[in-house]
Design a protein around this motif. Structure first.
Motif, mmCIF file in Angstrom:
data_model
loop_
_atom_site.group_PDB
_atom_site.id
_atom_site.type_symbol
_atom_site.label_atom_id
_atom_site.label_comp_id
_atom_site.label_asym_id
_atom_site.label_seq_id
_atom_site.Cartn_x
_atom_site.Cartn_y
_atom_site.Cartn_z
ATOM 1 N N HIS A 14 -4.522 -49.862 -14.162
ATOM 2 C CA HIS A 14 -5.129 -49.964 -15.478
ATOM 3 C C HIS A 14 -4.452 -49.025 -16.375
ATOM 4 N N ASP A 15 -4.664 -49.286 -17.544
ATOM 5 C CA ASP A 15 -4.275 -48.512 -18.899
ATOM 6 C C ASP A 15 -5.380 -48.233 -19.737
ATOM 7 N N GLY A 16 -6.558 -47.528 -18.946
ATOM 8 C CA GLY A 16 -7.401 -47.290 -19.741
ATOM 9 C C GLY A 16 -8.796 -47.822 -19.635
ATOM 10 N N ASP A 17 -10.055 -47.803 -19.878
ATOM 11 C CA ASP A 17 -11.292 -48.219 -19.800
ATOM 12 C C ASP A 17 -11.243 -49.611 -20.130
ATOM 13 N N GLU A 18 -10.657 -50.006 -21.271
ATOM 14 C CA GLU A 18 -10.650 -51.498 -21.927
ATOM 15 C C GLU A 18 -10.037 -52.364 -20.860
#
Length: 488
Positions: free
Chosen positions: A403-407
């Motif tokens: 993933h590329d961050g929380d969102e």
């Protein structure tokens, strides 16, 4: 206990242990492939007689209104199961392939103790609620809300956690005043049939209130969904079968409870202890050979640390060796059947076809010539569009996704037809909680929290089901509401 002595089980219909119309079929030890014994093979006529007994018991006895009798009967069943817990433990390890360590929790002792919650809830429940006097349309009226049993419940259960799921239906359904016909999975008939023996020998539960029809034919269980004498169907199993249950129940507008599949995500945020989180994810995915609908089987990790995450997960999962369920140290036992082992293997083969790779595992253990074992497997190199990341495998298989961050992690977790459970690991508890709040799932574990408890409702969003099991919400699934308006 008779079932442990003669290695055969019968149907339980109208208070009696009876043979099945289709004779008997074998039950197999998934760890050894040995025949343990036989179970009665019920047919359509047996099911009809069971439904008729349940209907008659509900319509012609005081079971639905005699709360004291219901509470006493449930507690008697709980006590009888506790008295025979060691025999039940041996049976569960042999028939289910459940590791011994799990029989002290959700595979046996936990569900038995959960019957206490059902009895206590019925004993203390507010069956009537006074709405007071009002004058709708100018007519002075005393209003009361009455909560009453639905009627005859058809319960259809799977093989992965048979005691937990059988009792999570039986306990609240009986506590609420219903009668029940239980149709367990063909693979684990003894775990259900033994309840008939215990009820007959150790409880005051009247004939016809509980009926248990084991059968090697799934069509026998399907009759519960279409029979007009059945008021409610409570089903746990695959989403595809759940659709069929819902469709069949539509003809008579039955009340339908469905606890279905899952493809749950374990989210590791970029401030988390990556190695610790990935190790826990790997351990969880290996328990009971991954045969749990709420097990997190997608490990979603920061892209910048993807290789490190794969390595950490593989270090743990590769060290978990499939073994004898009776060994106290076994975490991963067999899958339930040869058919299921072949199904899991087909997904592992598919992972390679889709462009993935195995960081550990990938097939049958080299040192296991017998038993339906699959190595705990970590799949790397795929994204969330891969079939092995979207479809329920029901084996010890963990797919690692970047993933590329929380969102993006939230997007990946929610990008699924399922919504049963999830896990979030992060060092900042407020941040982790914020992520958990946005997951479209029925249960969330934050930093190792445990959601399984008798008083906590369990169920899912989307195609993971309809309704809740356990907790007060699970008890109330088995009730109808009636408004009584009396002119004063």
């Amino acid at each position: 206990m008779a079932i442990a002595a003669d290695k055969n089980s019968d149907l339980f219909i109208d208070g009696k242990l009876v043979p099945g119309g289709n004779g008997r079929y074998p039950t197999i030890n998934p760890a050894t492939e040995e025949v343990l014994g036989t179970a009665a093979d019920g047919d359509a006529e047996d099911m009809s007689r069971a439904i008729d007994a349940a209907r008659r018991a509900f319509d012609t006895t005081d079971w639905s209104t005699n709360t004291e009798l219901r509470v006493r009967g449930i507690r008697q069943l709980r006590d009888a199961m506790k008295e025979h817990v060691e025999e039940l433990r041996e049976m569960t390890m042999a028939e289910v392939g459940a590791p011994r360590m799990l029989t002290s929790a959700a595979q046996l002792e936990g569900p038995v103790e959960d019957l206490s919650f059902c009895a206590d809830t019925a004993e203390n429940y507010s069956w009537r609620q006074d709405l007071g006097v009002a004058a709708p349309m100018g007519i002075k009226t005393q209003r009361t809300i009455a909560r009453e049993a639905v009627g005859v419940v058809g319960a259809i259960t799977p093989w992965n956690f048979p005691h937990q799921i059988n009792l999570a239906k039986l306990g609240p359904a009986l506590a609420a005043g219903n009668t029940i016909v239980l149709k367990p999975a063909p693979d684990t008939p003894w775990c259900a049939a033994v309840l008939g023996e215990l009820i007959a020998e150790h409880t005051d539960i009247p004939p016809g209130v509980v009926n248990i029809v084991t059968s090697n034919d799934h069509a026998v269980g399907a009759l519960l969904s279409s029979d007009p004498r059945v008021d409610m169907v409570s089903f746990t199993g695959s989403t595809n079968t759940g659709r069929a249950v819902m469709a069949a129940g539509a003809a008579t507008i039955k009340k339908v409870f469905l606890e279905l599949g899952g493809k749950s995500a374990f989210l590791v945020l970029d401030d988390a202890d990556l190695a610790g989180a990935c190790s826990m994810a790997a351990f969880t995915a290996s328990m009971h050979a991954g045969q749990g609908c709420a097990i997190t089987t997608r490990l979603v990790v920061p892209r910048a640390r993807y290789d490190e995450a794969v390595e950490a997960a593989a270090a743990t999962m590769g060290g978990i060796k499939p073994g004898d369920p009776t060994n106290p140290g076994t975490i991963c036992g067999p899958v339930i059947s040869e058919r299921q082992r072949d199904r899991v293997q087909s997904y592992l083969d598919l992972a390679i076809t889709e462009g993935g790779r195995f960081a550990c595992g990938g097939g049958r253990p080299a040192d296991r010539d017998t038993g339906f074992f699959i190595e705990p497997t970590v799949i790397a190199g795929l994204d969330n569009s891969a079939r092995v990341a979207r479809e329920e495998i029901f084996g010890p298989v963990l797919t690692v996704i970047a993933h590329d961050g929380d969102e993006d992690a939230i997007r990946i977790a929610n990008d699924s037809p399922y919504g049963l459970s999830g896990t979030v690991f992060g060092a900042d508890p407020d941040r982790a909680q914020s992520v958990a709040d946005r997951l479209r799932v029925g249960t969330v574990n934050v930093n190792g929290g445990v959601w399984y408890s008798a008083d906590a409702p369990f169920g899912g969003y989307k195609q993971s089901g309809v309704g809740r099991e356990m907790g007060l919400a699970g008890f109330e699934e088995y009730l109808e509401l009636k408004v009584i308006a009396t002119a004063v």
